[in-house]
Design a protein around this motif. Sequence first.
Motif, mmCIF file in Angstrom:
data_model
loop_
_atom_site.group_PDB
_atom_site.id
_atom_site.type_symbol
_atom_site.label_atom_id
_atom_site.label_comp_id
_atom_site.label_asym_id
_atom_site.label_seq_id
_atom_site.Cartn_x
_atom_site.Cartn_y
_atom_site.Cartn_z
ATOM 1 N N VAL A 3 -25.596 -35.450 52.809
ATOM 2 C CA VAL A 3 -25.261 -34.257 51.865
ATOM 3 C C VAL A 3 -23.724 -34.179 52.219
ATOM 4 O O VAL A 3 -23.222 -34.098 53.098
ATOM 5 C CB VAL A 3 -25.854 -33.122 51.988
ATOM 6 N N VAL A 4 -22.832 -33.924 51.141
ATOM 7 C CA VAL A 4 -21.689 -33.448 51.010
ATOM 8 C C VAL A 4 -21.293 -32.639 49.976
ATOM 9 O O VAL A 4 -21.496 -32.727 48.770
ATOM 10 C CB VAL A 4 -20.605 -34.990 50.703
ATOM 11 N N ARG A 5 -20.642 -31.477 50.359
ATOM 12 C CA ARG A 5 -20.202 -30.650 49.576
ATOM 13 C C ARG A 5 -18.852 -29.748 50.142
ATOM 14 O O ARG A 5 -18.815 -29.279 51.088
ATOM 15 C CB ARG A 5 -21.086 -29.233 49.166
ATOM 16 N N HIS A 6 -17.735 -30.240 49.291
ATOM 17 C CA HIS A 6 -16.551 -29.485 49.962
ATOM 18 C C HIS A 6 -16.217 -28.166 49.717
ATOM 19 O O HIS A 6 -16.952 -27.596 48.721
ATOM 20 C CB HIS A 6 -15.512 -30.457 49.244
ATOM 21 N N GLY A 51 -31.091 -27.843 45.119
ATOM 22 C CA GLY A 51 -30.815 -26.343 45.477
ATOM 23 C C GLY A 51 -29.590 -25.966 44.475
ATOM 24 O O GLY A 51 -29.744 -25.779 43.281
ATOM 25 N N LYS A 52 -28.502 -26.067 45.221
ATOM 26 C CA LYS A 52 -27.174 -25.826 44.387
ATOM 27 C C LYS A 52 -26.919 -26.316 42.997
ATOM 28 O O LYS A 52 -26.348 -25.842 41.998
ATOM 29 C CB LYS A 52 -25.993 -25.918 45.333
ATOM 30 N N ASP A 53 -27.396 -27.521 42.937
ATOM 31 C CA ASP A 53 -26.855 -28.328 41.660
ATOM 32 C C ASP A 53 -27.555 -27.575 40.339
ATOM 33 O O ASP A 53 -27.121 -27.949 39.228
ATOM 34 C CB ASP A 53 -27.300 -29.636 41.568
ATOM 35 N N TYR A 79 -25.162 -25.835 37.612
ATOM 36 C CA TYR A 79 -25.793 -25.817 36.177
ATOM 37 C C TYR A 79 -25.338 -24.574 35.183
ATOM 38 O O TYR A 79 -24.902 -24.950 33.980
ATOM 39 C CB TYR A 79 -27.139 -25.721 36.397
ATOM 40 N N LEU A 80 -25.255 -23.605 35.824
ATOM 41 C CA LEU A 80 -24.807 -22.346 35.165
ATOM 42 C C LEU A 80 -23.560 -22.371 34.340
ATOM 43 O O LEU A 80 -23.135 -22.251 33.420
ATOM 44 C CB LEU A 80 -24.945 -21.123 35.645
ATOM 45 N N PHE A 81 -22.747 -22.906 35.310
ATOM 46 C CA PHE A 81 -21.117 -23.201 34.759
ATOM 47 C C PHE A 81 -21.051 -24.147 33.701
ATOM 48 O O PHE A 81 -20.179 -23.788 32.741
ATOM 49 C CB PHE A 81 -20.317 -23.679 35.895
ATOM 50 N N HIS A 82 -21.881 -25.136 33.702
ATOM 51 C CA HIS A 82 -21.550 -26.423 32.684
ATOM 52 C C HIS A 82 -22.441 -26.144 31.444
ATOM 53 O O HIS A 82 -22.094 -26.558 30.519
ATOM 54 C CB HIS A 82 -22.032 -27.540 33.475
ATOM 55 N N GLY A 141 -31.340 -21.311 43.970
ATOM 56 C CA GLY A 141 -31.019 -22.487 44.562
ATOM 57 C C GLY A 141 -29.560 -22.362 45.300
ATOM 58 O O GLY A 141 -29.061 -23.310 45.806
ATOM 59 N N GLU A 142 -29.064 -21.476 45.543
ATOM 60 C CA GLU A 142 -27.919 -21.265 46.237
ATOM 61 C C GLU A 142 -27.916 -21.405 47.799
ATOM 62 O O GLU A 142 -27.197 -22.138 48.491
ATOM 63 C CB GLU A 142 -27.246 -19.786 46.271
#
Length: 464
Positions: A356-359, A197-199, A204-207, A180-181
């Motif tokens: 969509v918002v990703r900083h 995707g990214k979530d 998810y891996l980090f958390h 999902g990147e």
Amino acid sequence: MTQPFADAALAPYTVSEEECAAIAAAIDTDELVELALTLGNIPSRSREELAAAMHVHDWMKAEGFRPRLVGATPERPNVIGEYGGQGIPVHGGGANLLFTAHLDTESPSGIAEHDRFRYRESTLADPEWSKCWLDEEGRLRGYPVSNDRGPMSCFLIATKALKKAGIALAGKTWITACPGEIGPEPIEEFSGIAYNGKDIGAHYLFHHGGVAPDYAIAAEGTDFGLTWQGCGYALFKVSIFGQGMFTPILDAPEFAAEHPNPIYRLGAVIDALHAWGQDWERESVMETLSGAIHPKVQIASVRGGMPIDFGAGTEVCALYIEVSLSPRRKAAEAMHGITAAMRGLDLAGFEVEPVVVRHGFEANPAEVAPLVGAVAAATQLTRGEELQPAHPVYSSMWRDHNVFNMHRIPAVTTGMPRWRPTGADLASSALVYALTMLAICGRAEGGPASDGPTSVYGDNESPF
């Protein structure tokens, strides 16, 4: 005095020429190329990453890197392997380092009803979307190798080389592969976890992945450059309102701007958004020690009316505009600017919605310096040249080092040539990665690392 981009002396552990030679000898270029091509030829569009994930998992298991699967859904897992982390550091090091690369590949969606609205037939027929091979000039072809299973193969073989050379790491290296990147994003009727995707990838891996790195590297093609900053993005839906009019009774005005159907107003709206976008791009340029960022703006799609119900035009149409967000700009700023640009037009009504918002994010230069120093030292040993800032295109897009910098884990993106790499390029990148692992994690006393359990998961996988 100007601060240097990279100071190899800041690497926590100094890798010797003897260690470098031993690791280099343990890298089998043919094996590396074969792994990259094998992974690249496993179909892995966004939302279809499972087969590639399982191949990485099985490879890690066969090599003794104790992989586990951690996913938001069974069909789209993250793969997490590990090496080292048990020994006492010898002469520095001892930090934990995480490598990540993504399993999904840029490509048409495979949904014919969608793809025919985006691509020409000749583009859809391009074999490099899904097939990878070594051409007559010795270059690896195929988008899956370039983005991103080539860099993934490089750090997998780098970890194997350390183990093969009998070099134990005091700190731990996590080697991870994420879905999902690239995308997609849940929007409107295409909503829900099926379109995440990214979530469900590096986030998810980090958390939930059982990782706690001191540093992180997003392994991606950068032509051997490095950056610790990256853009985010926002997608704004700009709706334009008008009046539906039964076609047989419509008296068409002389000028399009006076037409009740909002589709006829798109020309003026596009001009206004384009002018705003050019201003945004100029005002968003960043020049830092990590290199330059050149954010961009583009209208991504348009929706209006319904072709099966065409008797009275439409009352609503919408443009979707993609806005790159440098690490020092927020989506709210872009929304205010777009709204102001729209207010200057003669419209029956409009609405601006951020769908969509990703900083974007950047590492603290002082905190990331040991990692940059380690990559600089590895680059000097491997390639005989100084590490350089990556080209602005690589810091002006989303890459998953953003996830770690977001959570205050100093992170960079660095890797092999993005376009048509050779086997030698991959081997060079693998050696840079392996030396960086050693320089950050440090060498442990007592020889090779044990294959025994090194995490709370023990020998039992916890898939989900």
